[in-house]
Design a protein around this motif. Sequence first.
Motif, PDB file in Angstrom:
ATOM      1  N   ARG A 158       0.819  -1.221   0.000  1.00 30.73           N
ATOM      2  CA  ARG A 158       0.000   0.000   0.000  1.00 30.73           C
ATOM      3  C   ARG A 158       0.854   1.272   0.000  1.00 30.73           C
ATOM      4  O   ARG A 158       0.322   2.376   0.084  1.00 30.73           O
ATOM      5  CB  ARG A 158      -0.916  -0.001   1.232  1.00 30.73           C
ATOM      6  N   CYS A 159       2.157   1.107  -0.080  1.00 27.15           N
ATOM      7  CA  CYS A 159       3.079   2.248   0.019  1.00 27.15           C
ATOM      8  C   CYS A 159       2.929   3.169  -1.198  1.00 27.15           C
ATOM      9  O   CYS A 159       2.825   2.712  -2.334  1.00 27.15           O
ATOM     10  CB  CYS A 159       4.513   1.732   0.101  1.00 27.15           C
ATOM     11  N   PHE A 160       2.918   4.474  -0.939  1.00 23.61           N
ATOM     12  CA  PHE A 160       2.771   5.435  -2.034  1.00 23.61           C
ATOM     13  C   PHE A 160       3.999   5.430  -2.951  1.00 23.61           C
ATOM     14  O   PHE A 160       3.869   5.653  -4.154  1.00 23.61           O
ATOM     15  CB  PHE A 160       2.540   6.838  -1.466  1.00 23.61           C
ATOM     16  N   VAL A 161       5.181   5.159  -2.402  1.00 24.86           N
ATOM     17  CA  VAL A 161       6.394   5.097  -3.232  1.00 24.86           C
ATOM     18  C   VAL A 161       6.371   3.837  -4.093  1.00 24.86           C
ATOM     19  O   VAL A 161       6.758   3.855  -5.263  1.00 24.86           O
ATOM     20  CB  VAL A 161       7.669   5.161  -2.362  1.00 24.86           C
ATOM     21  N   THR A 162       5.893   2.726  -3.516  1.00 24.21           N
ATOM     22  CA  THR A 162       5.732   1.489  -4.298  1.00 24.21           C
ATOM     23  C   THR A 162       4.784   1.733  -5.467  1.00 24.21           C
ATOM     24  O   THR A 162       5.049   1.316  -6.605  1.00 24.21           O
ATOM     25  CB  THR A 162       5.162   0.355  -3.413  1.00 24.21           C
ATOM     26  N   GLU A 163       3.697   2.432  -5.190  1.00 24.09           N
ATOM     27  CA  GLU A 163       2.720   2.729  -6.235  1.00 24.09           C
ATOM     28  C   GLU A 163       3.335   3.633  -7.312  1.00 24.09           C
ATOM     29  O   GLU A 163       3.081   3.447  -8.510  1.00 24.09           O
ATOM     30  CB  GLU A 163       1.488   3.399  -5.618  1.00 24.09           C
ATOM     31  N   MET A 164       4.142   4.596  -6.880  1.00 27.52           N
ATOM     32  CA  MET A 164       4.797   5.472  -7.840  1.00 27.52           C
ATOM     33  C   MET A 164       5.775   4.674  -8.716  1.00 27.52           C
ATOM     34  O   MET A 164       5.858   4.880  -9.929  1.00 27.52           O
ATOM     35  CB  MET A 164       5.549   6.587  -7.099  1.00 27.52           C
ATOM     36  N   ARG A 165       6.497   3.720  -8.099  1.00 25.20           N
ATOM     37  CA  ARG A 165       7.426   2.887  -8.870  1.00 25.20           C
ATOM     38  C   ARG A 165       6.657   2.038  -9.887  1.00 25.20           C
ATOM     39  O   ARG A 165       7.068   1.904 -11.035  1.00 25.20           O
ATOM     40  CB  ARG A 165       8.229   2.000  -7.922  1.00 25.20           C
TER      41      ARG A 165
END
Length: 651
Positions: A158-165
């Motif tokens: 659910r991490c926003f950085v994971t989603e951005m990647r």
Amino acid sequence: MALAVEQALEEKRHLIVEAGTGTGKTLAYLLPVIRSGKRVIISTGTKNLQEQLFYKDIPFLEQALFGEPASGSRLSVCYMKGRNNYLCRKKLYDLTNQPVLSGLQEIEQYRAIAAWEKTTATGDRAELAELPEASALWHKLDARSEACTGQKCSEWERCFVTEMRRCGMESDIIIVNHHLFFADLAIKLQADGAPDAGILPEAAAVIFDEAHELEDVAGNYFGISVSNLRVEDLARDVEASLQHNRMLSASLSGALGSLRERSQFFFSLLPPGEGRFAFETRREFLEENGDEFLALNQALTRLGGELEGLPQKPEEIFNFVRRAEELQVQLAFAMESDDRNTVFWIERRGGRGAREGHGFSRAEKGPVGKRASAPEGNARGRQNVFLQATPIDVGPILRETLWSKLECAVLTSATLAVGGGFDYIRQRLGLAHARESVLPSHFDYENQALFYVPPDLPDARTPQFTALAAERIRKLLEITRGRAFVLFTSYAQMNDVYQRLLGELEFPMLRQGDAPKSALLEEFRLTPNSVLFATSSFWQGVDVQGEQLSCVIIDRLPFAVPSDPVVAARVKAIDADGGNAFFQYQVPAAVITLKQGFGRLIRSLHDRGLLVLLDNRILKKQYGRVFIESLPNYKKTTEMRVVEDFFTIQS
């Protein structure tokens, strides 16, 4: 320009293009990028340009090329920012269970962030318009990499950085800024090809817009920075985690106390000085203070050992051990390395001995220094001391790590050429084999702009200059009826002239530092006849069209401060290599900065106005010709009468 970019993409060649203001360079590189079908990263110097590309230029081209989409977007585009722009959900949840908030303001900010987290799709702090820019709480909650445990984090999916990647991996066009691009490159080089390193995907090409900033930004991320604040951040993060997990033993508490004490003592012993200054006495310092240096090292080793000895450790503990080891390695490099392509220096910020503004240093603030500038540092009322190590010449590093690895790089800006050529930028960036093109603006500079240099003012380096310059500025502003940027090469000069003119001008006076940059610009746009007094951050990336900005006055030629440690080291290196640093480095760098400053005035076909340089060395010195030949073809004068006539005709 579009044809040149398309050819570069097809032939896998590098390209350098200077495209004057108003030529539409973003459309010129976006069109061939879209047509190529390749994944391309576009790196910009400013947030404003990122937003222009994402929200305006790409949607415009998408509609022009494909018409109104039946459903959703036809182009796959991702807008990525640095990790500290995004919320870390795990930090937020940890703080929920064990809040460590100071004051009513932080509690209110925390509640607002916690409510927003439940609805935001991006986690981007830009959505929190009410959150102050200087929020100390955000520094405790952002997703910066030091505290990240990666895939082992409970919130990874659910991490926003994971989603951005993920978004980056699925996109054809990825918009970033130079700081994120080079931070990512530095992380990947450090990780030596580890699959999870960095957040930017591989790309067929990179477009560097506002490429005149690349040397300074690259220097940030290929250098290192170790500070008392960075040690304190580690100690604070460890303490918070151990308290949260009920693992803070007496021995660990002792290790943290020892680390804080040793750090405070070691950094307090570093040579005194204001702002930024060279650390040329490292050897002598270690001879006298070697025990304190070793004690700080041992305190980091002790903390790492205590943490490794913990049973059933939460994942972030391994991260703390890595951070402690990294600090030791970088501290050793900063104090003991003899690398010939590195300049070692000290910077003091906040508290006593630090002062704001050193003119045009054209030098770097280390990456840790950038993070450390978060408001929390000064909130503790302590002076922050940074040990910095910066590459003197980033050219060879870029050649090996970037240009040789990229299929195609396009470097563009309105200000890259000096004297009509790219020798300076190619030399500084190590870009040997690239096609080149200088494309003039279609603005009618000869009729739209008048360039005035007063021949009678004293040399800008003399004590008499400021009082006479202030009087000349007053006369010029009366002619232009305000509507001006007055730009300075130092804070001291700006404040001096501002104070001299306070009460002397009938126009509203705005000064950098009295309000945030965006608020000052908005006030300038909305306030008729206003005058803005500002320094380096207003020399570029600022766009005010129309009569509201009819005059740009610059106090002196924007040479880098020669005593700045990075500038001084580069000058010394060029001269030692048989070159002439003044003509190869200092003059070209000042030319590009002057072009940036003057570029604030004419932003459209209908703009008209006055450019003033109060420094008449441009007329009297041999090197002045390089500046004049590098500027657009403005109408030039040395007479106030011509200035008066110009505005009489205008009105």
